[in-house]
Structure formats: C-alpha cells, structure tokens
Motif scaffolding. Structure first.
Motif, PDB file in Angstrom:
ATOM      1  N   PHE A  26       0.831  -1.205   0.000  1.00  0.00           N
ATOM      2  CA  PHE A  26       0.000   0.000   0.000  1.00  0.00           C
ATOM      3  C   PHE A  26       0.868   1.259   0.000  1.00  0.00           C
ATOM      4  CE2 PHE A  26      -2.493   3.292   2.233  1.00  0.00           C
ATOM      5  CZ  PHE A  26      -3.542   3.400   1.334  1.00  0.00           C
ATOM      6  N   LEU A  27       1.929   1.279   0.797  1.00  0.00           N
ATOM      7  CA  LEU A  27       2.829   2.438   0.816  1.00  0.00           C
ATOM      8  C   LEU A  27       3.507   2.627  -0.531  1.00  0.00           C
ATOM      9  CD1 LEU A  27       4.490   2.099   4.344  1.00  0.00           C
ATOM     10  CD2 LEU A  27       2.741   3.733   3.621  1.00  0.00           C
ATOM     11  N   ALA A  28       3.903   1.517  -1.161  1.00  0.00           N
ATOM     12  CA  ALA A  28       4.536   1.622  -2.476  1.00  0.00           C
ATOM     13  C   ALA A  28       3.563   2.188  -3.507  1.00  0.00           C
ATOM     14  CB  ALA A  28       5.049   0.254  -2.916  1.00  0.00           C
ATOM     15  N   LEU A  29       2.338   1.703  -3.487  1.00  0.00           N
ATOM     16  CA  LEU A  29       1.334   2.233  -4.423  1.00  0.00           C
ATOM     17  C   LEU A  29       1.010   3.690  -4.133  1.00  0.00           C
ATOM     18  CD1 LEU A  29      -1.085  -0.838  -4.612  1.00  0.00           C
ATOM     19  CD2 LEU A  29       0.544  -0.065  -6.339  1.00  0.00           C
ATOM     20  N   THR A  30       0.993   4.045  -2.853  1.00  0.00           N
ATOM     21  CA  THR A  30       0.743   5.438  -2.485  1.00  0.00           C
ATOM     22  C   THR A  30       1.837   6.349  -3.029  1.00  0.00           C
ATOM     23  OG1 THR A  30      -0.404   4.753  -0.472  1.00  0.00           O
ATOM     24  CG2 THR A  30       0.409   7.016  -0.552  1.00  0.00           C
ATOM     25  N   VAL A  31       3.096   5.910  -2.881  1.00  0.00           N
ATOM     26  CA  VAL A  31       4.207   6.703  -3.406  1.00  0.00           C
ATOM     27  C   VAL A  31       4.095   6.846  -4.913  1.00  0.00           C
ATOM     28  CG1 VAL A  31       6.710   6.697  -3.747  1.00  0.00           C
ATOM     29  CG2 VAL A  31       5.764   6.118  -1.518  1.00  0.00           C
ATOM     30  N   VAL A  32       3.707   5.786  -5.601  1.00  0.00           N
ATOM     31  CA  VAL A  32       3.563   5.846  -7.058  1.00  0.00           C
ATOM     32  C   VAL A  32       2.456   6.813  -7.454  1.00  0.00           C
ATOM     33  CG1 VAL A  32       2.926   4.517  -9.101  1.00  0.00           C
ATOM     34  CG2 VAL A  32       4.494   3.542  -7.433  1.00  0.00           C
ATOM     35  N   VAL A  33       1.323   6.722  -6.777  1.00  0.00           N
ATOM     36  CA  VAL A  33       0.193   7.587  -7.113  1.00  0.00           C
ATOM     37  C   VAL A  33       0.527   9.048  -6.859  1.00  0.00           C
ATOM     38  CG1 VAL A  33      -2.160   8.193  -6.443  1.00  0.00           C
ATOM     39  CG2 VAL A  33      -1.546   5.800  -6.771  1.00  0.00           C
ATOM     40  N   VAL A  34       1.066   9.352  -5.686  1.00  0.00           N
ATOM     41  CA  VAL A  34       1.423  10.733  -5.357  1.00  0.00           C
ATOM     42  C   VAL A  34       2.502  11.245  -6.298  1.00  0.00           C
ATOM     43  CG1 VAL A  34       2.403  12.222  -3.579  1.00  0.00           C
ATOM     44  CG2 VAL A  34       0.725  10.489  -2.959  1.00  0.00           C
ATOM     45  N   GLY A  35       3.474  10.399  -6.607  1.00  0.00           N
ATOM     46  CA  GLY A  35       4.523  10.805  -7.533  1.00  0.00           C
ATOM     47  C   GLY A  35       3.980  11.127  -8.904  1.00  0.00           C
ATOM     48  N   LEU A  85      -8.635  19.726  -8.279  1.00  0.00           N
ATOM     49  CA  LEU A  85      -9.741  18.810  -8.021  1.00  0.00           C
ATOM     50  C   LEU A  85      -9.540  17.477  -8.731  1.00  0.00           C
ATOM     51  CD1 LEU A  85     -12.501  18.376  -6.730  1.00  0.00           C
ATOM     52  CD2 LEU A  85     -13.542  19.355  -8.790  1.00  0.00           C
ATOM     53  N   ALA A  86      -9.075  17.546  -9.989  1.00  0.00           N
ATOM     54  CA  ALA A  86      -8.867  16.304 -10.749  1.00  0.00           C
ATOM     55  C   ALA A  86      -7.770  15.443 -10.109  1.00  0.00           C
ATOM     56  CB  ALA A  86      -8.496  16.644 -12.197  1.00  0.00           C
ATOM     57  N   VAL A  87      -6.672  16.081  -9.728  1.00  0.00           N
ATOM     58  CA  VAL A  87      -5.588  15.327  -9.112  1.00  0.00           C
ATOM     59  C   VAL A  87      -6.020  14.742  -7.775  1.00  0.00           C
ATOM     60  CG1 VAL A  87      -3.301  15.548  -8.052  1.00  0.00           C
ATOM     61  CG2 VAL A  87      -3.727  16.540 -10.305  1.00  0.00           C
ATOM     62  N   ALA A  88      -6.756  15.545  -6.977  1.00  0.00           N
ATOM     63  CA  ALA A  88      -7.210  15.060  -5.673  1.00  0.00           C
ATOM     64  C   ALA A  88      -8.137  13.856  -5.838  1.00  0.00           C
ATOM     65  CB  ALA A  88      -7.911  16.175  -4.910  1.00  0.00           C
ATOM     66  N   LEU A  89      -9.092  13.959  -6.775  1.00  0.00           N
ATOM     67  CA  LEU A  89     -10.011  12.841  -6.997  1.00  0.00           C
ATOM     68  C   LEU A  89      -9.276  11.621  -7.536  1.00  0.00           C
ATOM     69  CD1 LEU A  89     -13.112  14.683  -8.535  1.00  0.00           C
ATOM     70  CD2 LEU A  89     -12.884  13.710  -6.241  1.00  0.00           C
ATOM     71  N   ALA A  90      -8.325  11.864  -8.473  1.00  0.00           N
ATOM     72  CA  ALA A  90      -7.562  10.743  -9.027  1.00  0.00           C
ATOM     73  C   ALA A  90      -6.741  10.050  -7.946  1.00  0.00           C
ATOM     74  CB  ALA A  90      -6.654  11.240 -10.151  1.00  0.00           C
ATOM     75  N   VAL A  91      -6.107  10.862  -7.064  1.00  0.00           N
ATOM     76  CA  VAL A  91      -5.305  10.278  -5.993  1.00  0.00           C
ATOM     77  C   VAL A  91      -6.179   9.483  -5.034  1.00  0.00           C
ATOM     78  CG1 VAL A  91      -3.916  10.826  -3.963  1.00  0.00           C
ATOM     79  CG2 VAL A  91      -3.441  11.948  -6.133  1.00  0.00           C
ATOM     80  N   LEU A  92      -7.333  10.061  -4.666  1.00  0.00           N
ATOM     81  CA  LEU A  92      -8.234   9.353  -3.745  1.00  0.00           C
ATOM     82  C   LEU A  92      -8.741   8.050  -4.360  1.00  0.00           C
ATOM     83  CD1 LEU A  92     -10.299  12.314  -2.256  1.00  0.00           C
ATOM     84  CD2 LEU A  92      -8.515  10.968  -1.126  1.00  0.00           C
ATOM     85  N   LEU A  93      -9.132   8.128  -5.633  1.00  0.00           N
ATOM     86  CA  LEU A  93      -9.621   6.918  -6.298  1.00  0.00           C
ATOM     87  C   LEU A  93      -8.515   5.862  -6.405  1.00  0.00           C
ATOM     88  CD1 LEU A  93     -11.880   5.440  -7.798  1.00  0.00           C
ATOM     89  CD2 LEU A  93     -11.131   6.574  -9.900  1.00  0.00           C
ATOM     90  N   ALA A  94      -7.308   6.310  -6.780  1.00  0.00           N
ATOM     91  CA  ALA A  94      -6.197   5.367  -6.898  1.00  0.00           C
ATOM     92  C   ALA A  94      -5.852   4.754  -5.547  1.00  0.00           C
ATOM     93  CB  ALA A  94      -4.985   6.073  -7.496  1.00  0.00           C
ATOM     94  N   LEU A  95      -5.875   5.574  -4.484  1.00  0.00           N
ATOM     95  CA  LEU A  95      -5.582   5.045  -3.157  1.00  0.00           C
ATOM     96  C   LEU A  95      -6.656   4.062  -2.696  1.00  0.00           C
ATOM     97  CD1 LEU A  95      -4.242   8.206  -1.282  1.00  0.00           C
ATOM     98  CD2 LEU A  95      -2.940   6.262  -2.174  1.00  0.00           C
ATOM     99  N   ALA A  96      -7.921   4.351  -3.050  1.00  0.00           N
ATOM    100  CA  ALA A  96      -8.999   3.437  -2.668  1.00  0.00           C
ATOM    101  C   ALA A  96      -8.839   2.093  -3.381  1.00  0.00           C
ATOM    102  CB  ALA A  96     -10.355   4.059  -3.010  1.00  0.00           C
ATOM    103  N   VAL A  97      -8.531   2.146  -4.678  1.00  0.00           N
ATOM    104  CA  VAL A  97      -8.315   0.898  -5.420  1.00  0.00           C
ATOM    105  C   VAL A  97      -7.086   0.166  -4.885  1.00  0.00           C
ATOM    106  CG1 VAL A  97      -7.780  -0.067  -7.683  1.00  0.00           C
ATOM    107  CG2 VAL A  97      -9.459   1.769  -7.484  1.00  0.00           C
ATOM    108  N   SER A  98      -6.022   0.934  -4.592  1.00  0.00           N
ATOM    109  CA  SER A  98      -4.803   0.319  -4.050  1.00  0.00           C
ATOM    110  C   SER A  98      -5.079  -0.351  -2.707  1.00  0.00           C
ATOM    111  CB  SER A  98      -3.714   1.381  -3.892  1.00  0.00           C
ATOM    112  OG  SER A  98      -3.387   1.958  -5.147  1.00  0.00           O
ATOM    113  N   TRP A  99      -5.874   0.321  -1.873  1.00  0.00           N
ATOM    114  CA  TRP A  99      -6.216  -0.249  -0.572  1.00  0.00           C
ATOM    115  C   TRP A  99      -7.008  -1.542  -0.731  1.00  0.00           C
ATOM    116  CZ3 TRP A  99     -11.037  -1.151   1.627  1.00  0.00           C
ATOM    117  CH2 TRP A  99     -11.013  -1.549   2.971  1.00  0.00           C
ATOM    118  N   TYR A 100      -7.949  -1.533  -1.680  1.00  0.00           N
ATOM    119  CA  TYR A 100      -8.764  -2.729  -1.902  1.00  0.00           C
ATOM    120  C   TYR A 100      -7.902  -3.893  -2.401  1.00  0.00           C
ATOM    121  CZ  TYR A 100     -12.108  -5.896  -4.070  1.00  0.00           C
ATOM    122  OH  TYR A 100     -12.817  -7.008  -4.446  1.00  0.00           O
ATOM    123  N   ILE A 101      -7.031  -3.600  -3.395  1.00  0.00           N
ATOM    124  CA  ILE A 101      -6.169  -4.664  -3.924  1.00  0.00           C
ATOM    125  C   ILE A 101      -5.218  -5.162  -2.850  1.00  0.00           C
ATOM    126  CG2 ILE A 101      -4.344  -5.166  -5.593  1.00  0.00           C
ATOM    127  CD1 ILE A 101      -5.711  -3.238  -7.513  1.00  0.00           C
TER     128      ILE A 101
END
Length: 381
Positions: A26-35, A85-101
């Motif tokens: 999850f931390l690795a995916l978070t770093v990728v998404v934020v990056g 707004l787009a980046v915030a929503l994209a990051v939140l969505l990506a983090l939610a999917v990353s958390w689920y996976i």
C-alpha cells in the motif's frame, strides 16, 4: 549527533522491515500515485503558461494590458481548481483501489501463511480456497492444497509402514524368544527341527533388513544403472523364460505376446528385476487355471509399453493409488502368508523411474484381474 541520526534511521528501517507485505504494498502504491500526481502538476505548470501566452499573442492581446492580466488570472485559477480537483479525486480513487487490492492480496497471503503453519503443525486437512486474484494465486492455492494432500498420504503411509514393520518383526522375534526360552528351560533340545525354525526366523529378519535397504537404495537412485541397447522382445522373452517353470508348477498359464519389439536402451538386469517382480506378483494373486499375459507394444512415436495382465483376484479401486507405496498391501493377510514384505512394487517403480519411464496399475475390481503397465522411452523407430 551523526550517530543519533543514524540510530533513528536504523530504527525506522527496522520498524518498516518488520511491517506486513500489505502495508508495504500500500505504501509503495501510495508513493507511485502521489509521484504521478506531482509529476503531472509540474508538467502542466511548466507547459501551460507558455502555451497560453502564445495563444494570447496570436489573438492580438498585448501581454502588458489589463485584459491580458485578467485573462491570465482567470486561466491560472481555472488550472488550479480544475487540476487540483482532478488530481485530488484521481489520488483518492487510486488510493482506494490500491487499498482494496492490497487488502485482497494481504488476506490471501494471510490465508496461505495460516494454512502452511497448520500443515507444519500436522493438520493436513487444511485447504486454501482460490482468492480469485489471477492465475498465479490460483496456482499457489492449488500447490498448497496438493502439498497438504501429499503430506497427509505420506503420514498415513508412514504410520502404516511402522505398523507393518512392527508386525513383520514381531513374529520372528517371538519365535526366537519362545524357542530360546524353551531351550533354556530344557523343554526343547537343539535338534534339526529347532535349528530350522530358528534359522527361518533369522532369515526372515535378514530378508526384511535387505528389503528395506533395497527400497531405500532404489528410491534414492543409489542403484547403479548400466544401460545397453536391447529390445523389448528380448526383455520379455528373458523374463518369461525365467519364471516359466514356476508358472507350470502352479498350474497358471503364462502367455507372451510381442505386438511390437521396440529398441530401447536400458539395464537388462534391472528391467528383468522389474518384470520379475511383476510376474511374481501376478503369480501370487492368480489361482490355478488362471492366465498371465505379457505384452509388448508401441504406445507412441518414442514410447513402448510392456504390460503384465492377470486373471487373478483383482484390486479394489481404493488400493490402486497406494500400490507402489512402501510396505503397502492391498490384501495384508494373503501377502504375509506368501512371505511378501510389501515393497516389491516400490522397488519396481523406483527402477522404472530410474530409466525415465513410468509404471501404472489398473483393475476393474476384485475378481477381475489386474494389469501393470511399464512405459519406457525407445531409442529408434
């Protein structure tokens, strides 16, 4: 100061290294998404103003005019709001999917780990269900389940082997003990009958020790194989000729049928031992008036089969899978009565596999005979 910083860094690393795979993923995916979000923002910030100013110049608007400043402020705020707004929503969505996976993967790995721990503890009935995360995870679940099944079968074989070994040793030891006690008490004298009984008991123990050594050596590939070119017809003829008199004395018909005599490179002595074990096994389980047929035929472009089929007692389906296990007997009382130790087929399988072949057994059930098939690679057409 430097040592303190290094100590804190090491402490943080140790804490992170002890975290679960799911946390790390999850931390690795978070770093990728934020990056990715930061990179997208930097690229837009670097390119958008220049492109915007070029279009203002093409539209004939002076860069220093109040109109240009108003338009530029409007553009900047639009970029900030829209991109933010787009980046915030994209990051939140990506983090939610990353958390689920991550949660799914972590749950699956935890299940496999728990099952492996239960298997290590001797609970071989445990099973892992497919998590539905892809072919690799499905194969992992299948592998763990197969491991548990085989360990369960191995443990059952081990318990049965120890019980059979105990029985095999108990009878001759009891015979030796009773006769020696009778000799000590003067009840018996050391005559020829006593000598024969004691010698038979020691021979039985010696044969059991030799059988254990033989099967261990065969299964560990300690048995030396000396392959030479020959044919399956010659192998069958030699094996049949060696046991023909025994079959005649028992009133069992021995038939040799060579449909295809194929060239093979094998150790004739070891394959002769294989066929001898199968023919001896067939003779023990075929009554007077029955028949045993040995057949050689092609089974593929580079394979040949030698089958030993009898019309004897047959084998129940639940025994077929374990026939080649150490000390396994489909008919315990009968084999013991004939002096079998239950490892002849184990040695047979080990020798066949040492020649890169396969052996299998088939029977339609009790009373319908049995068929053993040895498959070997050929060396020519």
């Amino acid at each position: 100061m430097t040592e303190s910083i290094a100590a804190r860094r090491d402490s943080v690393w140790l804490n992170f290294s002890g975290s679960s795979f799911g946390t790390r993923l999850f931390l690795a995916l978070t770093v990728v998404v934020v990056g990715c979000a930061v990179c997208a923002w930097l690229v837009a910030s670097a390119l958008a103003p220049g492109i915007f100013h070029d279009h203002l110049g093409q539209a004939g608007i002076d860069h220093n005019s109040s109109q240009a400043g108003h338009v530029e402020r409007a553009f900047t705020w639009a970029i900030i709001l829209a991109w933010g707004l787009a980046v915030a929503l994209a990051v939140l969505l990506a983090l939610a999917v990353s958390w689920y996976i991550t949660r799914r993967v972590q749950h699956s790995l935890t299940a496999v780990t728990a099952s492996a721990a239960r298997i290590a503890g001797g609970d071989y009935d445990t099973r892992v269900y497919s998590p539905g995360l892809g072919r690799e995870f499905d194969e992992l679940a299948v592998t763990v389940n197969e491991l548990a099944r085989r360990l369960d079968a191995t443990e059952a074989t081990r318990r049965r082997m120890l019980a059979d070994l105990g029985h095999e040793m108990r009878t001759p030891i009891a015979t030796l003990d009773s006769y020696l006690e009778a000799l000590d008490d003067g009840v018996r004298t050391f005559d020829d009958d006593t000598r024969q009984v004691l010698r038979a008991a020691t021979h039985r123990l010696g044969r059991l020790a030799q059988d254990i050594t033989a099967v261990s050596g065969a299964e560990e590939h300690f048995t030396r194989i000396r392959p030479v070119p020959t044919t399956t017809g010659a192998l069958v003829a030699s094996a049949v000729g060696a046991v023909h008199e025994q079959y005649d004395s028992r009133g069992v018909t021995l038939i040799s049928r060579i449909d295809d005599s194929m060239a093979v490179t094998v150790d004739p002595d070891r394959i002769g031992q294989v066929l001898g074990n199968l023919l001896d096994n067939a003779l023990r389980h075929t009554p007077c008036g029955g028949a045993v047929t040995v057949t050689s035929r092609r089974s593929g472009p580079d394979r040949v089969e030698i089958t030993v089929a009898d019309t004897g007692a047959g084998i129940a389906s639940e025994h077929l899978e374990h026939l080649f296990d150490r000390f396994y007997r489909a008919d315990t009382a009968r084999d013991r009565g004939h002096g079998g130790s239950g490892i002849g087929l184990t040695i047979t399988r080990a020798l066949v596999e040492a020649h890169h072949g396969r052996i299998r057994a088939h029977s339609d059930g009790p009373g319908h005979g049995a068929c053993f098939t040895v498959e070997l690679p050929t060396t020519g057409n």
